[in-house]
Design a protein around this motif. Sequence first.
Motif, PDB file in Angstrom:
ATOM      1  N   PHE A 185       0.829  -1.201   0.000  1.00 29.98           N
ATOM      2  CA  PHE A 185       0.000   0.000   0.000  1.00 29.98           C
ATOM      3  C   PHE A 185       0.864   1.252   0.000  1.00 29.98           C
ATOM      4  CE2 PHE A 185      -1.830   3.297   2.802  1.00 29.98           C
ATOM      5  CZ  PHE A 185      -2.927   3.679   2.042  1.00 29.98           C
ATOM      6  N   ALA A 186       1.875   1.291   0.858  1.00 32.31           N
ATOM      7  CA  ALA A 186       2.734   2.475   0.968  1.00 32.31           C
ATOM      8  C   ALA A 186       3.538   2.709  -0.307  1.00 32.31           C
ATOM      9  CB  ALA A 186       3.665   2.333   2.167  1.00 32.31           C
ATOM     10  N   ASN A 187       4.138   1.645  -0.837  1.00 35.76           N
ATOM     11  CA  ASN A 187       4.999   1.804  -2.012  1.00 35.76           C
ATOM     12  C   ASN A 187       4.213   2.095  -3.286  1.00 35.76           C
ATOM     13  OD1 ASN A 187       7.319   1.376  -0.513  1.00 35.76           O
ATOM     14  ND2 ASN A 187       7.312  -0.830  -0.839  1.00 35.76           N
ATOM     15  N   ALA A 188       3.002   1.553  -3.385  1.00 36.63           N
ATOM     16  CA  ALA A 188       2.192   1.792  -4.582  1.00 36.63           C
ATOM     17  C   ALA A 188       1.735   3.234  -4.681  1.00 36.63           C
ATOM     18  CB  ALA A 188       0.981   0.861  -4.597  1.00 36.63           C
ATOM     19  N   GLN A 189       1.631   3.925  -3.529  1.00 38.67           N
ATOM     20  CA  GLN A 189       1.213   5.323  -3.533  1.00 38.67           C
ATOM     21  C   GLN A 189       2.395   6.285  -3.508  1.00 38.67           C
ATOM     22  OE1 GLN A 189      -2.736   6.380  -1.553  1.00 38.67           O
ATOM     23  NE2 GLN A 189      -1.782   4.994  -0.111  1.00 38.67           N
ATOM     24  N   ALA A 190       3.587   5.759  -3.272  1.00 40.03           N
ATOM     25  CA  ALA A 190       4.773   6.608  -3.260  1.00 40.03           C
ATOM     26  C   ALA A 190       5.195   6.910  -4.701  1.00 40.03           C
ATOM     27  CB  ALA A 190       5.891   5.905  -2.507  1.00 40.03           C
ATOM     28  N   LYS A 191       6.201   7.742  -4.843  1.00 38.79           N
ATOM     29  CA  LYS A 191       6.659   8.087  -6.185  1.00 38.79           C
ATOM     30  C   LYS A 191       7.396   6.912  -6.817  1.00 38.79           C
ATOM     31  CE  LYS A 191       6.884  13.085  -5.619  1.00 38.79           C
ATOM     32  NZ  LYS A 191       7.712  14.304  -5.724  1.00 38.79           N
ATOM     33  N   ASN A 192       7.267   6.798  -8.125  1.00 39.55           N
ATOM     34  CA  ASN A 192       7.969   5.765  -8.880  1.00 39.55           C
ATOM     35  C   ASN A 192       9.473   5.935  -8.656  1.00 39.55           C
ATOM     36  OD1 ASN A 192       9.464   4.678 -11.227  1.00 39.55           O
ATOM     37  ND2 ASN A 192       7.437   4.154 -11.995  1.00 39.55           N
ATOM     38  N   PRO A 193      10.175   4.870  -8.245  1.00 37.95           N
ATOM     39  CA  PRO A 193      11.594   5.022  -7.917  1.00 37.95           C
ATOM     40  C   PRO A 193      12.465   5.388  -9.116  1.00 37.95           C
ATOM     41  CG  PRO A 193      10.942   2.708  -7.889  1.00 37.95           C
ATOM     42  CD  PRO A 193       9.691   3.502  -8.012  1.00 37.95           C
ATOM     43  N   SER A 194      11.979   5.142 -10.323  1.00 39.53           N
ATOM     44  CA  SER A 194      12.751   5.501 -11.507  1.00 39.53           C
ATOM     45  C   SER A 194      12.511   6.936 -11.939  1.00 39.53           C
ATOM     46  CB  SER A 194      12.408   4.556 -12.671  1.00 39.53           C
ATOM     47  OG  SER A 194      12.790   3.238 -12.370  1.00 39.53           O
ATOM     48  N   THR A 195      11.230   7.341 -11.976  1.00 35.52           N
ATOM     49  CA  THR A 195      10.886   8.669 -12.483  1.00 35.52           C
ATOM     50  C   THR A 195      10.782   9.724 -11.394  1.00 35.52           C
ATOM     51  OG1 THR A 195       8.500   8.303 -12.266  1.00 35.52           O
ATOM     52  CG2 THR A 195       9.557   7.573 -14.328  1.00 35.52           C
ATOM     53  N   ASN A 196      10.633   9.282 -10.137  1.00 34.41           N
ATOM     54  CA  ASN A 196      10.368  10.171  -9.001  1.00 34.41           C
ATOM     55  C   ASN A 196       9.077  10.962  -9.213  1.00 34.41           C
ATOM     56  OD1 ASN A 196      11.146  11.039  -6.390  1.00 34.41           O
ATOM     57  ND2 ASN A 196      11.802  13.007  -7.228  1.00 34.41           N
ATOM     58  N   LEU A 197       8.103  10.320  -9.843  1.00 31.00           N
ATOM     59  CA  LEU A 197       6.790  10.914 -10.068  1.00 31.00           C
ATOM     60  C   LEU A 197       5.719   9.970  -9.538  1.00 31.00           C
ATOM     61  CD1 LEU A 197       7.278  12.022 -13.793  1.00 31.00           C
ATOM     62  CD2 LEU A 197       7.334  13.528 -11.782  1.00 31.00           C
ATOM     63  N   PHE A 198       4.577  10.541  -9.089  1.00 30.37           N
ATOM     64  CA  PHE A 198       3.456   9.687  -8.737  1.00 30.37           C
ATOM     65  C   PHE A 198       2.993   8.951  -9.982  1.00 30.37           C
ATOM     66  CE2 PHE A 198       3.163  12.797  -5.221  1.00 30.37           C
ATOM     67  CZ  PHE A 198       3.211  11.895  -4.171  1.00 30.37           C
TER      68      PHE A 198
END
Length: 522
Positions: A185-198
């Motif tokens: 749940f936490a990681n799916a709502q965090a920013k994409n680790p590659s793009t740093n975008l939601f």
Amino acid sequence: MYKGANFGILRLILVILLDIIIAANAVHYEDVAAQQTVLFAERTGGPIGILTTANGAPVEFKDANVSLNRRVLFNEYLTESITHLNRQKIVERTVHAPGSGAFGYFEVTRDITNICKAKFLNKIGKKTPVAVRFSLVAPSIGASDTFRDGRGFAIKFYTEDGNFDMVGLSTPIFPYKDPLFFPTFANAQAKNPSTNLFDANMLWDYITLRPESIHFFMYKFGDSGIPNGYRHMPGFSVHTYQVTNDQGESHFLRFHLLPDQGEGYLTSKEGMEISGINPDAFTKDLYNAIANGDYPSWQVLVQVLSLEQVRNAAFDVFDVTKVLPVDEYPLQPLGRLVLDRNPVNFFAEIEQIAMCPTNLVPGILGAPDKLFEARRLSYRDAQYYRLGANFQNIAVNCPLRQSFTYNNNGRPPAKITDRPTYWPNTYHGPVPYVDPERPEVLEIVQDTSLNFDQASHHYKYELPEDARKRLISNIVDSLVQADPKLQDRAVKLFKIINADLGIRVERGLANEKKNKYNYELM
């Protein structure tokens, strides 16, 4: 000499005139937050003391004003200031990172000693100091207060038997039942680790693979997703707590906090407009309301279940993805929460506040569900990581009563004590108390959550038509950014919940795609 003397006299006159002007304007400021430094100057009247290093040594004028052409490492003021600056931030929370808070009290308005023996609830009119933190769930520190999200409503009660922490939400339900999926749940709502975008694909992949969370996200994408400030935001314990009375009998409570100021919400457009002007609007509104004596307050109510009602319930009353129907389990008054003091230092009192579900008091045993059990571990571990093993010794986290533990050493602030550091011992160390009437926390068996019936009821009976339109619009705005196969998967789930909901989301997606196509042809 003559010119210098005149200049000195003129300067003195200007200082006196400035003091007169400040005194004349030392009136009630509506926007107290914007005038905090001015008010400090008015309150103190002059420098509060001689500048010192942290070690207490006075700092000479030249050391504080110039370092050019001087030996830098011999200037203790300079070296201390720079090295402290590198360390003045701490690890931010993984979830609930941005937020605000204040202090006040909880006042009992109804006697429930026949249900719960917790001392802070034992007399009508009794007041208990509290600290409250409001927060966003998903974004990092610096996010706008009007970001569409679920929100935290956490309360620390400083009771005579230690601190009781209730880590609630602004929604009456939680997004998942099984704690195994908290990292998901936490990681799916965090920013994409590659793009740093939601990333809408990450979010909707999670939602559609764990459909029990749709009920929660209907609140997030609905009006509840952006309250009109923290003062107009309700709070919910989410968990159904097990409590016990003096006879050892158990009852079960869900807590509700309803704002006396009235609930209020913003549309996405209003949220974006406010964010463009002042991304800290909710924080400023809360601070100014308290500073101006317009103290926000909430009615605290509970739903009360007996052990027999728990056993005979038609569904799992400990399922945090479901509400307890108020027609079956009516809301009963318990007390009133009032916030009447702003933090003196935000970092020390709000950023360092450590809410822990494991902070319970005699009479409140916690909740029997596995999510609560896992949160007891997760929150404590998070505070150890952020603040160190002695986080309970930080002023805002200290209980009112003196604590007697066998914990010692570790990262500051460590306590100074000469008592034994092990249990059991023969040398008069602290001893545990005995409560022969304390029951064990209820053992329950829980299945995977099936909450589509409640999600359907919420859409069909609790939302007026204009609120349904906003819900669908907000869902479409997010879902249209996702992979088409995720859109199809989501539409199918929405149709299962309610055919009208699914069809309207489907049409909304089609219209957005059509509008995008027409725009690209222009």
